[in-house]
Enzyme design. Structure first.
Site, PDB file in Angstrom:
ATOM      1  N   HIS A   1      79.331 -11.955  -2.837  1.00 21.23           N
ATOM      2  CA  HIS A   1      78.732 -12.205  -4.153  1.00 21.23           C
ATOM      3  C   HIS A   1      79.767 -12.729  -5.148  1.00 21.23           C
ATOM      4  O   HIS A   1      79.402 -13.261  -6.197  1.00 21.23           O
ATOM      5  CB  HIS A   1      78.109 -10.901  -4.681  1.00 21.23           C
ATOM      6  CG  HIS A   1      76.772 -11.067  -5.328  1.00 21.23           C
ATOM      7  ND1 HIS A   1      76.010 -12.214  -5.238  1.00 21.23           N
ATOM      8  CD2 HIS A   1      76.037 -10.213  -6.104  1.00 21.23           C
ATOM      9  CE1 HIS A   1      74.877 -12.051  -5.919  1.00 21.23           C
ATOM     10  NE2 HIS A   1      74.876 -10.853  -6.458  1.00 21.23           N
TER      11      HIS A   1
ATOM     12  N   PHE B   1      78.824  -6.903 -15.115  1.00 19.46           N
ATOM     13  CA  PHE B   1      78.233  -6.929 -13.783  1.00 19.46           C
ATOM     14  C   PHE B   1      77.406  -8.199 -13.649  1.00 19.46           C
ATOM     15  O   PHE B   1      77.008  -8.821 -14.643  1.00 19.46           O
ATOM     16  CB  PHE B   1      77.427  -5.654 -13.502  1.00 19.46           C
ATOM     17  CG  PHE B   1      78.303  -4.543 -13.019  1.00 19.46           C
ATOM     18  CD1 PHE B   1      78.674  -4.471 -11.682  1.00 19.46           C
ATOM     19  CD2 PHE B   1      78.822  -3.614 -13.906  1.00 19.46           C
ATOM     20  CE1 PHE B   1      79.536  -3.480 -11.234  1.00 19.46           C
ATOM     21  CE2 PHE B   1      79.686  -2.613 -13.471  1.00 19.46           C
ATOM     22  CZ  PHE B   1      80.039  -2.548 -12.130  1.00 19.46           C
TER      23      PHE B   1
ATOM     24  N   ASN C   1      74.411  -9.042 -12.987  1.00 19.04           N
ATOM     25  CA  ASN C   1      73.108  -9.218 -13.644  1.00 19.04           C
ATOM     26  C   ASN C   1      73.210  -9.318 -15.169  1.00 19.04           C
ATOM     27  O   ASN C   1      72.201  -9.449 -15.846  1.00 19.04           O
ATOM     28  CB  ASN C   1      72.138  -8.094 -13.240  1.00 19.04           C
ATOM     29  CG  ASN C   1      72.638  -6.723 -13.631  1.00 19.04           C
ATOM     30  OD1 ASN C   1      73.796  -6.559 -14.010  1.00 19.04           O
ATOM     31  ND2 ASN C   1      71.784  -5.722 -13.547  1.00 19.04           N
TER      32      ASN C   1
END
EC number: 3.1.1.29
Length: 194
Positions: A21, A67, A69
């Site tokens: 990610h 983070f 999101n």
């Protein structure tokens, strides 16, 4: 049209640094290294930033420390401060729909379930028309395994392919500023690490 902000998406912290990610941040880290412009934490932009010259352009680099999101918070803060439009932003992110060893430029489109892209679109006033650098990480084959997959570390063989694609993407991004997007895209899209 010129790019004024290049963003590499990631989750913060050592436990995520080597996960798939974070491929977007690997790209921006490499670009900063190639351009000898070390990233420094800047609280007001919620991330690590640097300023570089590409071609004759003044460009900001950003790796959010939020983070994934919440990535839009950092992107919107920097875009607002420097008056950067969505189509002057390049966001590098991991891409499940491309295999390791491949990277592609793209303008606009949806978020494809990517929470970082989703938040950036939202924080830019629901405007998806920014450029993306999609860095292939492959797909686990089962949508229920995606979360574990993107938060997992690629095996050495895949890491090598991803690194080679990121290396080529960095060269092509520099080329974008000297030779234009079409040439840079043609070169990058013809590349596949073996």
């Amino acid at each position: 049209m010129t790019i004024k902000l290049i963003v590499g998406l990631a989750n913060p912290g050592a436990e995520y640094a080597a996960t798939r990610h974070n491929a977007g941040a690997w790209f921006v880290d490499l670009l900063a290294e190639r351009l000898r412009a070390p990233l420094r934490e800047e609280a007001k932009f919620f991330g690590y930033t640097s300023r570089v010259t590409l071609g004759s352009e003044d460009v900001r680099l950003l790796v959010p420390t939020t983070f994934m999101n919440l990535s839009g918070k950092a992107v919107a803060a920097m875009a607002s401060f420097f008056r950067i439009n969505p189509d002057e932003i390049l966001v590098a992110h991991d891409e499940l729909d491309l295999p390791p060893g491949v990277a592609k430029f793209k303008l606009g489109g949806g978020h494809g379930g990517h929470n970082g892209l989703k938040d950036i679109i939202s924080k830019l006033g629901n405007n998806p028309n920014f450029h993306r650098l999609r860095i292939g990480i492959g797909h686990p084959g089962d949508k229920n395994k995606v979360v574990g997959f993107v938060l997992g570390k690629p095996p050495v063989s895949e890491q090598k392919l991803i690194d080679e694609a990121i290396d080529e993407a960095a060269r092509c991004t520099e080329m974008w500023f000297t030779d234009g997007l079409t040439k840079a895209t043609n070169r990058l899209h013809a590349f596949k690490a073996q």
